[in-house]
Design a protein around this motif. Structure first.
Motif, PDB file in Angstrom:
ATOM      1  N   LYS A 289     -11.976   3.894  -3.819  1.00 41.03           N
ATOM      2  CA  LYS A 289     -12.603   4.121  -2.509  1.00 41.03           C
ATOM      3  C   LYS A 289     -13.723   5.153  -2.572  1.00 41.03           C
ATOM      4  O   LYS A 289     -14.743   5.025  -1.887  1.00 41.03           O
ATOM      5  CB  LYS A 289     -11.540   4.543  -1.499  1.00 41.03           C
TER       6      LYS A 289
ATOM      7  N   ASN B 236      -7.758  -4.298   0.859  1.00 46.74           N
ATOM      8  CA  ASN B 236      -7.957  -2.993   1.487  1.00 46.74           C
ATOM      9  C   ASN B 236      -9.357  -2.456   1.192  1.00 46.74           C
ATOM     10  O   ASN B 236      -9.978  -1.808   2.042  1.00 46.74           O
ATOM     11  CB  ASN B 236      -6.894  -2.003   1.001  1.00 46.74           C
TER      12      ASN B 236
ATOM     13  N   ASN C 104      -7.049   2.608  -3.368  1.00 50.94           N
ATOM     14  CA  ASN C 104      -6.604   3.979  -3.576  1.00 50.94           C
ATOM     15  C   ASN C 104      -7.274   4.628  -4.780  1.00 50.94           C
ATOM     16  O   ASN C 104      -7.299   5.851  -4.898  1.00 50.94           O
ATOM     17  CB  ASN C 104      -5.087   4.029  -3.743  1.00 50.94           C
TER      18      ASN C 104
ATOM     19  N   ALA D  27       0.832  -1.206   0.000  1.00 49.09           N
ATOM     20  CA  ALA D  27       0.000   0.000   0.000  1.00 49.09           C
ATOM     21  C   ALA D  27       0.862   1.250   0.000  1.00 49.09           C
ATOM     22  O   ALA D  27       0.531   2.266  -0.604  1.00 49.09           O
ATOM     23  CB  ALA D  27      -0.915  -0.016   1.218  1.00 49.09           C
TER      24      ALA D  27
ATOM     25  N   GLU E 269      -8.967  -1.691  -6.636  1.00 48.23           N
ATOM     26  CA  GLU E 269      -7.836  -1.189  -5.863  1.00 48.23           C
ATOM     27  C   GLU E 269      -8.272   0.032  -5.051  1.00 48.23           C
ATOM     28  O   GLU E 269      -8.791   1.007  -5.577  1.00 48.23           O
ATOM     29  CB  GLU E 269      -6.690  -0.846  -6.821  1.00 48.23           C
TER      30      GLU E 269
ATOM     31  N   ARG F 220      -1.100   2.829 -12.920  1.00 48.68           N
ATOM     32  CA  ARG F 220      -2.142   3.590 -12.230  1.00 48.68           C
ATOM     33  C   ARG F 220      -3.055   4.282 -13.237  1.00 48.68           C
ATOM     34  O   ARG F 220      -4.286   4.293 -13.080  1.00 48.68           O
ATOM     35  CB  ARG F 220      -1.508   4.622 -11.298  1.00 48.68           C
TER      36      ARG F 220
ATOM     37  N   GLY G  70       2.471   1.716  -3.594  1.00 50.59           N
ATOM     38  CA  GLY G  70       1.529   1.992  -4.667  1.00 50.59           C
ATOM     39  C   GLY G  70       1.944   1.261  -5.934  1.00 50.59           C
ATOM     40  O   GLY G  70       2.709   0.309  -5.911  1.00 50.59           O
TER      41      GLY G  70
END
Length: 365
Positions: A170, A199, A167, A122, A165, A131, A125
């Protein structure tokens, strides 16, 4: 089985393995990909695969067993007729699965595969290009959240098909759970949820619990001799559904990995009622390893541990509290929810309407 592949923070299943790939090969690279595999190529691939299985698979003995199996197949000439990476990936997967059935374990054909990276955390990243690709994929599918609907009786139906994922996803999860907060009961549909990030599992679960921090699960990584713990968050954004109202989780044979993590751990603390079929049975987090320029070994490198049962659902799946065919699970959960909330309905007209709805649902069952 519908599954979304792995990536960033060692998701329990996968979420867009395509985003770990390089750009599509140009003409020269495509021509190179079309060249038949040589005996030396195949021997090198098997050797590297065997090394990774022995060093990285969550159970050392099983890793050694699979490594010995592929070396034995090579020695016997079982790979001599294989001409392409795609064929090789399929046969290697078959051979390692025969030696040790694990639904998270596979060899994948990935043209111009990304070189190996350290196990993501985490804190680290993911790489910027990954990303960006994951964000594009996430926006296109609303980060896995398909539907939030209010059913008669103020029962909230929430369907989502991936624990994206955290991040990145959420905010979408928070929005969905905030919409659901005022319901008197909730049905969470995970029948097509192939997994994702633990997560995100903890984040969504936090909305179904109180304001105390609860230990949900651990993941142990053999190669690093490291344990990561996952806890509920007492301070989630917005309104929580809370710890007291009924929640029903729908499962099928397609419910897999992180979706099973969510279901298993909340079932263990008796927070939910699971309705449907036994889930797929995949409890091992994975990491991709390149074993050839165009082949990636997806190897389970960790195992889930529930703090209450001290076990997991690997191979066995999560058993429902109310067993019923997946295509009838929603009607069954809806009927159960109505029966649960009906005693609190004081308005005679509303009560009559809901009793009629309940009768219709039970007639279909």
């Amino acid at each position: 089985m519908r599954k979304l592949l792995p990536i960033a923070v060692m998701v329990l299943c996968a979420t867009a393995f395509a985003s770990a790939r390089a750009q599509a090969p140009g003409p020269a690279a495509a021509a190179q990909l079309a060249q038949p595999l040589s005996a030396a190529d195949k021997a090198a691939t098997v050797d590297l695969l065997a090394q990774r299985l022995s060093a990285k698979y969550i159970y050392a003995e099983a890793g050694d067993k699979m490594a010995a199996a592929v070396r034995d197949h090579l020695r016997k000439g079982d790979y001599e007729k294989i001409k392409t990476d795609e064929e090789f990936a399929k046969l290697l997967t078959t051979d390692i699965q025969a030696a040790n059935p694990d639904k998270h374990l596979s060899i994948r054909y990935v043209p111009n595969a990304r070189p190996d990276m350290p196990r993501p955390t985490a804190k680290q990243g993911m790489p910027d290009d990954m990303r960006q690709r994951m964000t594009e994929v996430g926006k296109h599918i609303n980060f896995g959240f398909e539907k939030v609907e209010r059913l008669p009786g103020n029962i909230i139906y929430l369907k989502f098909d991936a624990f994206f994922e955290a991040n990145l996803g959420k905010a979408a999860a928070t929005a969905a759970m905030n919409l659901a907060a005022n319901g008197d009961a909730m049905i969470i549909d995970l029948r097509e949820n192939g997994g994702g990030d633990p997560n995100m599992v903890a984040h969504v679960a936090s909305y179904l619990l109180g304001d105390q921090k609860i230990h949900l699960s651990d993941i142990y990584y053999r190669a690093d001799n490291e344990t990561n713990s996952f806890w509920s968050d007492p301070a989630v954004p917005g309104a929580r559904f809370g710890a007291d109202k009924p929640v029903y989780v729908l499962t099928s044979g397609n419910t897999f990995s992180a979706a099973e993590d969510f279901t298993y751990n909340l079932q263990a603390i008796k927070r939910i009622t699971v309705v449907g079929e036994t889930s797929g049975g995949g409890a091992h987090p994975i990491q991709p390893f390149r074993i050839d320029p165009n082949l990636v070994a997806v190897i389970p490198i960790g195992r889930s541990i529930n703090p209450i049962t001290k076990a997991d659902w690997e191979g066995a799946g999560v058993k429902p509290d109310v067993a019923i065919a997946a295509d009838k699970a929603l009607a069954k959960a809806n009927a159960l929810a109505l029966r649960k909330i009906l005693p609190a309905i004081k308005n005679p007209q509303e009560r009559s309407t809901l009793e009629k709805k309940l009768a219709e649902l039970e007639a279909t069952l």
